[in-house]
Design a protein around this motif. Structure first.
Motif, PDB file in Angstrom:
ATOM      1  N   ASP A 282       0.828  -1.202   0.000  1.00  0.00           N
ATOM      2  CA  ASP A 282       0.000   0.000   0.000  1.00  0.00           C
ATOM      3  C   ASP A 282       0.867   1.258   0.000  1.00  0.00           C
ATOM      4  OD1 ASP A 282      -2.352   1.349  -0.121  1.00  0.00           O
ATOM      5  OD2 ASP A 282      -2.868   1.121   1.991  1.00  0.00           O
ATOM      6  N   LEU A 283       1.987   1.232   0.725  1.00  0.00           N
ATOM      7  CA  LEU A 283       2.923   2.354   0.674  1.00  0.00           C
ATOM      8  C   LEU A 283       3.483   2.529  -0.740  1.00  0.00           C
ATOM      9  CD1 LEU A 283       5.004   1.955   3.976  1.00  0.00           C
ATOM     10  CD2 LEU A 283       3.181   3.597   3.487  1.00  0.00           C
ATOM     11  N   GLN A 284       3.782   1.409  -1.390  1.00  0.00           N
ATOM     12  CA  GLN A 284       4.278   1.498  -2.758  1.00  0.00           C
ATOM     13  C   GLN A 284       3.208   2.050  -3.692  1.00  0.00           C
ATOM     14  OE1 GLN A 284       6.580  -1.878  -4.138  1.00  0.00           O
ATOM     15  NE2 GLN A 284       5.678  -1.694  -6.187  1.00  0.00           N
ATOM     16  N   ASP A 285       1.953   1.690  -3.469  1.00  0.00           N
ATOM     17  CA  ASP A 285       0.870   2.266  -4.265  1.00  0.00           C
ATOM     18  C   ASP A 285       0.752   3.769  -4.033  1.00  0.00           C
ATOM     19  OD1 ASP A 285       0.281  -0.216  -5.281  1.00  0.00           O
ATOM     20  OD2 ASP A 285      -1.339  -0.622  -3.861  1.00  0.00           O
ATOM     21  N   ALA A 286       1.011   4.205  -2.804  1.00  0.00           N
ATOM     22  CA  ALA A 286       0.961   5.639  -2.512  1.00  0.00           C
ATOM     23  C   ALA A 286       2.022   6.391  -3.299  1.00  0.00           C
ATOM     24  CB  ALA A 286       1.141   5.876  -1.018  1.00  0.00           C
ATOM     25  N   ILE A 287       3.172   5.775  -3.538  1.00  0.00           N
ATOM     26  CA  ILE A 287       4.202   6.407  -4.363  1.00  0.00           C
ATOM     27  C   ILE A 287       3.658   6.662  -5.766  1.00  0.00           C
ATOM     28  CG2 ILE A 287       6.513   6.168  -5.334  1.00  0.00           C
ATOM     29  CD1 ILE A 287       7.208   4.310  -3.025  1.00  0.00           C
ATOM     30  N   GLY A 288       3.032   5.637  -6.341  1.00  0.00           N
ATOM     31  CA  GLY A 288       2.474   5.806  -7.685  1.00  0.00           C
ATOM     32  C   GLY A 288       1.367   6.828  -7.736  1.00  0.00           C
ATOM     33  N   ASP A 289       0.498   6.842  -6.718  1.00  0.00           N
ATOM     34  CA  ASP A 289      -0.594   7.821  -6.698  1.00  0.00           C
ATOM     35  C   ASP A 289      -0.051   9.241  -6.596  1.00  0.00           C
ATOM     36  OD1 ASP A 289      -2.344   5.721  -6.820  1.00  0.00           O
ATOM     37  OD2 ASP A 289      -2.759   5.689  -4.659  1.00  0.00           O
ATOM     38  N   ALA A 290       0.957   9.439  -5.753  1.00  0.00           N
ATOM     39  CA  ALA A 290       1.540  10.772  -5.618  1.00  0.00           C
ATOM     40  C   ALA A 290       2.273  11.183  -6.894  1.00  0.00           C
ATOM     41  CB  ALA A 290       2.493  10.808  -4.428  1.00  0.00           C
ATOM     42  N   GLU A 291       2.958  10.238  -7.524  1.00  0.00           N
ATOM     43  CA  GLU A 291       3.640  10.545  -8.783  1.00  0.00           C
ATOM     44  C   GLU A 291       2.644  10.918  -9.872  1.00  0.00           C
ATOM     45  OE1 GLU A 291       7.655   7.738  -8.494  1.00  0.00           O
ATOM     46  OE2 GLU A 291       5.836   6.985  -9.455  1.00  0.00           O
ATOM     47  N   ALA A 292       1.474  10.282  -9.846  1.00  0.00           N
ATOM     48  CA  ALA A 292       0.458  10.613 -10.847  1.00  0.00           C
ATOM     49  C   ALA A 292      -0.012  12.057 -10.689  1.00  0.00           C
ATOM     50  CB  ALA A 292      -0.723   9.648 -10.725  1.00  0.00           C
ATOM     51  N   ILE A 293      -0.154  12.516  -9.457  1.00  0.00           N
ATOM     52  CA  ILE A 293      -0.574  13.900  -9.238  1.00  0.00           C
ATOM     53  C   ILE A 293       0.535  14.869  -9.620  1.00  0.00           C
ATOM     54  CG2 ILE A 293      -1.340  15.554  -7.498  1.00  0.00           C
ATOM     55  CD1 ILE A 293      -2.514  13.211  -5.932  1.00  0.00           C
ATOM     56  N   ALA A 294       1.764  14.579  -9.170  1.00  0.00           N
ATOM     57  CA  ALA A 294       2.875  15.497  -9.433  1.00  0.00           C
ATOM     58  C   ALA A 294       3.286  15.504 -10.900  1.00  0.00           C
ATOM     59  CB  ALA A 294       4.076  15.131  -8.557  1.00  0.00           C
ATOM     60  N   GLY A 295       3.165  14.359 -11.560  1.00  0.00           N
ATOM     61  CA  GLY A 295       3.647  14.260 -12.939  1.00  0.00           C
ATOM     62  C   GLY A 295       2.586  14.444 -13.993  1.00  0.00           C
ATOM     63  N   THR A 296       1.339  14.679 -13.595  1.00  0.00           N
ATOM     64  CA  THR A 296       0.268  14.873 -14.569  1.00  0.00           C
ATOM     65  C   THR A 296      -0.419  16.195 -14.278  1.00  0.00           C
ATOM     66  OG1 THR A 296      -0.084  12.474 -14.579  1.00  0.00           O
ATOM     67  CG2 THR A 296      -1.761  13.839 -15.640  1.00  0.00           C
ATOM     68  N   PRO A 297       0.046  17.273 -14.874  1.00  0.00           N
ATOM     69  CA  PRO A 297      -0.574  18.576 -14.605  1.00  0.00           C
ATOM     70  C   PRO A 297      -1.929  18.700 -15.282  1.00  0.00           C
ATOM     71  CG  PRO A 297       1.104  18.794 -16.302  1.00  0.00           C
ATOM     72  CD  PRO A 297       1.167  17.364 -15.813  1.00  0.00           C
ATOM     73  N   VAL A 298      -2.642  19.744 -14.919  1.00  0.00           N
ATOM     74  CA  VAL A 298      -3.884  20.055 -15.622  1.00  0.00           C
ATOM     75  C   VAL A 298      -3.552  20.277 -17.093  1.00  0.00           C
ATOM     76  CG1 VAL A 298      -5.759  21.727 -15.825  1.00  0.00           C
ATOM     77  CG2 VAL A 298      -4.941  21.038 -13.567  1.00  0.00           C
ATOM     78  N   PRO A 299      -4.335  19.713 -18.025  1.00  0.00           N
ATOM     79  CA  PRO A 299      -4.007  19.849 -19.451  1.00  0.00           C
ATOM     80  C   PRO A 299      -3.698  21.287 -19.836  1.00  0.00           C
ATOM     81  CG  PRO A 299      -5.863  18.367 -19.175  1.00  0.00           C
ATOM     82  CD  PRO A 299      -5.557  18.916 -17.811  1.00  0.00           C
ATOM     83  N   LEU A 300      -2.602  21.453 -20.582  1.00  0.00           N
ATOM     84  CA  LEU A 300      -2.137  22.790 -20.932  1.00  0.00           C
ATOM     85  C   LEU A 300      -3.163  23.556 -21.759  1.00  0.00           C
ATOM     86  CD1 LEU A 300       0.183  24.841 -20.866  1.00  0.00           C
ATOM     87  CD2 LEU A 300       1.131  23.723 -22.897  1.00  0.00           C
ATOM     88  N   SER A 301      -3.836  22.866 -22.665  1.00  0.00           N
ATOM     89  CA  SER A 301      -4.827  23.545 -23.499  1.00  0.00           C
ATOM     90  C   SER A 301      -5.965  24.108 -22.648  1.00  0.00           C
ATOM     91  CB  SER A 301      -5.385  22.575 -24.540  1.00  0.00           C
ATOM     92  OG  SER A 301      -5.956  21.432 -23.911  1.00  0.00           O
ATOM     93  N   TYR A 302      -6.335  23.401 -21.573  1.00  0.00           N
ATOM     94  CA  TYR A 302      -7.388  23.877 -20.673  1.00  0.00           C
ATOM     95  C   TYR A 302      -6.954  25.164 -19.979  1.00  0.00           C
ATOM     96  CZ  TYR A 302     -11.251  23.332 -17.337  1.00  0.00           C
ATOM     97  OH  TYR A 302     -12.387  23.503 -16.595  1.00  0.00           O
TER      98      TYR A 302
END
Length: 413
Positions: A282-302
């Protein structure tokens, strides 16, 4: 009537003085005293003190109160959001002054001269210009703009709250693994030594995740967690590209001692190992979830479309307001409208990155505070369990231990 007005004025004056004076924070169950400079801090400092990553307390952070409306109104000029959008507001102000100046000059010119487009087919509107609905473009686009801003800020807040949930899961799982390891686990080697190493890696996980999410890398900062880094532990961290992932591997290696110790014994230990390994997963899953937020910004076109729409809308506002307000009031009205819309958009930009990976944005979540909370909790949890073990064995209580989280009895600093 005069006496009533005087009484109302006196009440408002007394309330204004009460609102202006900073209110002392309410302290409840404080475990660690605030530093002296924070006790007498002003309202703005107290409002942001929860995120300053200094100290440790579970007291409710100071939040906005309706009683502070007068103080907030007085300090609009010191707003950080206003500072960030200041350039855009200056540009809109200058543009509104240019529009008003040009229109005023045209009115003076039109008094003695005929409009140059008079007689041109399609441009000679004559008196019909007074029948036009100049506010129709604003009326039609205002609803669309409001919906767009609402979705924009809503999505940003969802990202902020999801980031907070990730860290709540990290704190909960670290506490649970530490409790299980110290209370129930039996390892194939010396229990106290292995359990102490496990607790030290658990205390290191939040710090590793914080550095990973903020693009930092400071192995020396782990000395505060480990008391001193052993040679193998430092090498594991220095050679890792993903620090929290390396810490999760180390945790699994230590927990595997439970499985090895119970290969020929009861199945209960096997179940304990499986549960602890699931929490590490579950801690390892938290790494992926946090990386998804940090590495996926709001779409630039938006974001770019919202910025363009707001820029065009605010730039056209002084032109539309020519038919609604006296000329001297148009620049202040333009600034007010622009501030309301642009500040709302900028707040969305600020909270959409909760981990503080961008240096040009404030750090919304106090990640260092979360790391300190975990370290202190593990230290206290280790002390309590050790005292309980001594009492159960019937030995004399040895007092609180002074070592770092997970330091076994007899280990030296």
């Amino acid at each position: 009537m005069a006496s009533l007005l005087l009484a109302c004025a006196a009440v408002l004056a007394s309330q204004a003085r009460a609102f202006t004076a900073p209110r002392a924070p309410r302290l409840r169950h404080r475990t660690v005293p605030l530093r002296a400079e924070r006790v007498g801090a002003g309202y703005l400092e107290r409002l942001s003190s929860y995120s300053d990553e200094v100290g440790y307390t579970l007291d409710a952070p100071t939040r906005y109160s309706i009683k502070d409306w007068w103080f907030n109104l007085q300090n609009i000029g010191s707003s950080s959001v206003l500072e960030r959008i200041g350039g855009h507001l200056v540009a809109n102000t200058v543009w509104s002054v240019v529009v008003v100046s040009c229109y005023g000059s045209w009115l003076v010119y039109a008094q003695d001269n005929e409009a140059p487009w008079v007689g041109i087919v399609g441009l000679d509107y004559g008196s019909r210009a007074d029948d036009f609905d100049w506010f129709a473009p604003f009326t039609l686009s205002g609803g669309i703009l409001g919906i767009l801003l609402a979705f924009r800020t809503g999505q940003s807040y969802d990202r902020f709250w999801e980031g907070r949930q990730v860290w709540a899961r990290v704190v909960n799982r670290v506490r649970a693994i530490a409790r299980a390891s110290r209370s129930y686990a039996t390892f194939d080697d010396d229990d106290d030594v292995v359990s102490g190493v496990l607790l030290r890696w658990l205390a290191a996980f939040p710090l590793a995740l914080k550095q990973h999410l903020r693009g930092e890398r400071d192995v020396d900062a782990f000395d505060m967690v480990f008391d001193m880094l052993l040679g193998g532990e430092r090498r594991d961290l220095e050679s890792a590209d993903n620090l929290p992932l390396a810490v999760s591997y180390a945790l699994s290696a230590e927990v595997d001692g439970i499985r090895r110790a119970s290969e020929d014994s009861q199945a209960a230990s096997q179940l304990l190992w499986w549960q602890m390994e699931s929490m590490i997963l579950d801690l390892q899953d938290a790494i992926g979830d946090a990386e998804a937020i940090a590495g996926t910004p709001v779409p630039l076109s938006y974001s770019r479309h919202t910025s363009r729409l707001l820029s065009i809308w605010t730039l056209l506002s002084p032109v539309i307001l020519l038919k609604a307000l006296p000329l001297p009031l148009i620049p202040p009205a333009t600034v007010l409208v622009s501030w309301m819309l642009l500040a709302t958009e900028e707040i969305g930009h600020i909270i959409e990155e909760p981990f503080g990976i961008h240096d040009d944005r404030p750090k919304i979540l106090p990640l260092q505070r979360y790391c300190d909370i975990v370290g202190r909790d593990l230290h206290e949890q280790n002390n309590l369990i050790e005292l309980a073990r001594r009492a159960k064995r019937g030995g004399a209580a040895g007092g609180d231990r002074d070592g770092p989280p997970g330091q076994a009895e007899g280990e030296s600093h």
